[in-house]
Enzyme design. Sequence first.
Site: not given
Length: 179
Positions: A54, A103, A145-146, A149
């Site tokens: 990110q 997010c 969720h991470e 990514h």
Amino acid sequence: MAVKPILNIPDSRLSEKSHKVKEITPEVKKDIQDLLDTLMVAEDPEGAGLAAPQIGITKRICVVRQFFEDPLDPAKTLHEDIVLINPKIFSTSEETTIDWEGCLSVPDTYGKVERYSKIKVTAMDQDGNLIKLKADDLLARVIQHEIDHLDGILFTQRVVGQTLSEKALDQLFNGASLA
Ligand code: ZN
């Protein structure tokens, strides 16, 4: 201290699969500090976690935020940021939970996502030690969720049903929270 710009969709770097970290080099330590610094200033919306891709770093590093009650003042919420390097889920509950997610890389978009309710994770910490972590509820959701990514997957690819803007979500909750 270095706060990095958070990449937003449709930046293609968010869809890349990140590389495993082999050792904790000074560069990796700097990347971790940048992640912590960037998450710290992300206030609106506040982030519950941040993954290296990110901020444009394709390494398997993420920070997840564990919230807990202030023992001195139950009305206050404190948090601790946990650094996970090469995180891997090695065990999950059969039970899953569907709940709202957002997010920092997908502005003003919220949707319901199904996640395992409980997970066990192995990872390396900032000093290169292997750690094991048990997580449930929100923390389990944030870790899943991470890790997504790190595999180039955004929560919007997993949303069940419609996505809503923050305003629409607020209206939904204000209408429903009369208990
Ligand atoms: Zn995210």
